[in-house]
Design an enzyme around this catalytic site. Structure first.
Site, PDB file in Angstrom:
ATOM      1  N   ARG A   1      20.603  86.613  63.653  1.00 12.05           N
ATOM      2  CA  ARG A   1      21.744  86.089  64.111  1.00 12.05           C
ATOM      3  C   ARG A   1      23.212  86.614  63.752  1.00 12.05           C
ATOM      4  NH1 ARG A   1      20.067  80.188  62.921  1.00 12.05           N
ATOM      5  NH2 ARG A   1      19.426  81.369  61.293  1.00 12.05           N
TER       6      ARG A   1
ATOM      7  N   SER B   1      18.443  75.381  64.313  1.00  8.75           N
ATOM      8  CA  SER B   1      17.543  73.923  64.585  1.00  8.75           C
ATOM      9  C   SER B   1      18.370  73.069  63.630  1.00  8.75           C
ATOM     10  CB  SER B   1      16.123  74.010  64.022  1.00  8.75           C
ATOM     11  OG  SER B   1      15.429  74.949  64.862  1.00  8.75           O
TER      12      SER B   1
ATOM     13  N   LYS C   1      11.458  73.766  53.518  1.00  9.83           N
ATOM     14  CA  LYS C   1      12.036  72.796  54.800  1.00  9.83           C
ATOM     15  C   LYS C   1      11.300  71.612  55.045  1.00  9.83           C
ATOM     16  CE  LYS C   1      14.596  76.336  57.701  1.00  9.83           C
ATOM     17  NZ  LYS C   1      14.574  76.896  58.846  1.00  9.83           N
TER      18      LYS C   1
ATOM     19  N   HIS D   1      15.760  80.487  69.816  1.00 11.48           N
ATOM     20  CA  HIS D   1      14.404  80.961  69.694  1.00 11.48           C
ATOM     21  C   HIS D   1      13.866  81.282  71.064  1.00 11.48           C
ATOM     22  CE1 HIS D   1      14.213  77.555  66.485  1.00 11.48           C
ATOM     23  NE2 HIS D   1      13.905  78.774  65.997  1.00 11.48           N
TER      24      HIS D   1
END
Ligand code: PNS
Length: 159
Positions: A90, A128, A41, A17
């Site tokens: 990514r 994360s 989430k 990040h």
């Protein structure tokens, strides 16, 4: 560009990040890093904890501010007058999800353009959730999260 928004859950902020935020800060006059709710989430850290971690790791970036918003990203970008939503990509696995979000945001009336920055090669695998998994079993996460938040993440995982 004048104003860029970097949205995310940041649960917790990772070096991946921070890499994107730093690069966005070079491209835009001003960057708003905004902690948001991802409906699928269940965050480990509170909104305030996530904001505090982001404030710590961006303290040396004068054109970066941290904010939070519990609502639609499209509404937020209109509210602040953002020119761009900057996100990191990514790998190809991110593409479909990010593409879907970008199109949905546009459909929802976001006026900002979504801009994707390719993640630095050494951050390709980072996320994360991976950080939380490794920390949960006392693995070394010092290469994954900024030094300023390392202890906080470790303590939180210990409960
Ligand atoms: O770090 P994440 O979890 O990949 O970030 C996703 C996030 C928080 C940016 C996304 O879930 C979001 O924009 N949430 C705000 C609510 C919203 O606007 N949802 C529709 C986006 S398509």
């Amino acid at each position: 560009m004048k104003l860029a928004v970097c949205p995310g859950s940041f649960d917790p902020v990772t070096n991946g990040h921070l890499d994107i935020i730093r690069r966005a800060a070079k491209l835009a006059d001003r960057v708003l890093v905004v902690v948001m709710t991802n409906a699928i989430k269940n965050p480990l850290f509170s909104m305030e904890e996530r904001m505090e971690m982001l404030r710590r790791v961006t303290a040396d970036l004068p054109n970066v501010e941290v904010d939070a918003f519990d609502g639609l990203l499209a509404d937020y970008t209109r509210q602040v007058g953002a020119d761009a939503i900057v996100k990191g990509l990514r790998a190809t696995s991110d593409f479909e999800y990010e593409f879907q979000m970008a199109l949905t945001n546009r459909q929802l009336g976001a006026t900002a353009e979504t801009v994707f920055l390719t993640t630095s090669a050494e951050m390709m695998f980072l996320s994360s959730s991976l950080v939380k998994q490794v920390a949960a079993y006392n693995g070394d996460i010092s290469e994954f999260v900024p030094a300023e938040v390392l202890d906080l993440v470790i303590q939180k995982m210990k409960g």
